[in-house]
Design a protein around this motif. Sequence first.
Motif, PDB file in Angstrom:
ATOM      1  N   UNK A 152     -78.469  57.322 -52.199  1.00 27.17           N
ATOM      2  CA  UNK A 152     -78.161  57.904 -50.879  1.00 27.17           C
ATOM      3  C   UNK A 152     -76.685  57.642 -50.585  1.00 27.17           C
ATOM      4  N   UNK A 153     -75.784  58.380 -51.215  1.00 26.32           N
ATOM      5  CA  UNK A 153     -74.358  58.043 -51.183  1.00 26.32           C
ATOM      6  C   UNK A 153     -73.658  58.243 -49.849  1.00 26.32           C
ATOM      7  N   UNK A 154     -74.342  58.815 -48.866  1.00 28.54           N
ATOM      8  CA  UNK A 154     -73.732  58.959 -47.539  1.00 28.54           C
ATOM      9  C   UNK A 154     -74.392  58.057 -46.502  1.00 28.54           C
ATOM     10  N   UNK A 155     -75.342  57.247 -46.930  1.00 27.60           N
ATOM     11  CA  UNK A 155     -75.952  56.290 -46.004  1.00 27.60           C
ATOM     12  C   UNK A 155     -74.964  55.156 -45.729  1.00 27.60           C
ATOM     13  N   UNK A 156     -75.200  54.416 -44.667  1.00 31.81           N
ATOM     14  CA  UNK A 156     -74.319  53.307 -44.273  1.00 31.81           C
ATOM     15  C   UNK A 156     -75.100  51.998 -44.360  1.00 31.81           C
ATOM     16  N   UNK A 157     -74.477  50.979 -44.938  1.00 37.09           N
ATOM     17  CA  UNK A 157     -75.113  49.685 -45.123  1.00 37.09           C
ATOM     18  C   UNK A 157     -74.768  48.736 -43.974  1.00 37.09           C
ATOM     19  N   UNK A 158     -75.785  48.104 -43.413  1.00 35.96           N
ATOM     20  CA  UNK A 158     -75.602  47.008 -42.462  1.00 35.96           C
ATOM     21  C   UNK A 158     -75.787  45.713 -43.244  1.00 35.96           C
ATOM     22  N   UNK A 159     -74.719  44.926 -43.468  1.00 38.99           N
ATOM     23  CA  UNK A 159     -74.839  43.709 -44.280  1.00 38.99           C
ATOM     24  C   UNK A 159     -75.335  42.523 -43.452  1.00 38.99           C
TER      25      UNK A 159
END
Length: 420
Positions: A152-159
């Motif tokens: 999912x290359x346009x998803x955003x990660x919450x670290x």
Amino acid sequence: MSGSKGSLMRSRCARPLAISAATAVAAVAVIGMPLPAAAVDPAGQCSYPGEMYKGRPWALQRVLLDEVWSRSTGKGVRVAVIDTGVDIKNPQLKDAVDTGSGVNLLPVEDAEGNKIERGAENGTTDTVGHGTKVAGIIAARPADGTGFVGLAPDAVIIPIQQNDAAGNGTALTLAEAIDHAVAEGAGVINISQDTAKAVEPTPLLKQAVDRALAAGVVVVASAGNDGLGGNVKKTYPASYEGVLAVASSDRNNERAAFSQSGDFVDIAAPGVDIVTTVPGGGHCADHGTSFSAPYVAAVAALIKSKHRKWTPRQIAAQIQQTAERSTPGHDRLVGWGVVDPVRALTEDGKPLERPVAREGLTDVTPPTTAEVPLGETAEQRDTRLATYAVVSGGVLVAAIAGGAVAFRDARRRSARPASR
């Protein structure tokens, strides 16, 4: 430990079956300590930073990525990675991580009073590498020189840094991490860890999971890596109702030997020789249900991006219903089968509340077999030969007659006087 203080958490990447004394000493030496450049991770499997993987990993080759991305890239979906942190020094993760939404939930001291090296407060330090690997499988951006990319290359990660190599994460801090993810707008939560010794933890963890599901968040968790010993104990939070529990599959779409089995397993995904991002840059290959879970979390993000109004139950059912399977329904090894991203995004005309078994044809009258003679009777043979004789005779007569006419015309031409 259990009870009101929570249970220690452990990551779900598979470990070597045998560890030499030298390796064991090295592993203890790096626990809780930042890894220097070119250091080896505590699992003894990767170097940080790693070399660039130039090809397309097998787990991505099995997917028609262009077909998937023509329908969804995960845009607009935030995926919380509750793990050992996410290192944004890897170029493929720099633009994938929302550093402003991250958090570090590690305690200042461990249970024995020793100071813990916690790293950045926004969860972007990863001395173990585990969380960085997980995040890459989900949302690593495309890069020149490598065929590896997140599903999912346009998803955003919450670290969210909630655990470390020493297992200082607890069920209580995991519950806190889930609540933080919901507060930061996560659409999907990935948890690649479980409680030690498969002990059911404090009910506060289940309550946090239930709050996330009620808020419309898909919760994905790894099933565990104790399959070699025949361990079928439930693991947590994977066993909670509503959580998508993920087992590992191999290149043949069969359960990986280490993957934990049980009735709680919902789905399987590639978990053997999984190439992904590592701290500092580059890639390495690892294995375990830890890396199967983010594969499914990425598919959940793709579906959620395309179907904004679908509930967590419907997204989970879609993933299960469209999985590749060799049995009609659910089994204890791979759940409903091995996740198929293409089918999940193409056979999605109507949301399901739960997966259903694909039964074979029933109550159907089979077609009548055509009657094809295997030979001919004597009478049929005589008729056939007589027909051949008549046809052949006619051809011969025509040939003789034609020859006679030609011969006659030739004689007439030769008998005429020459013209002057």
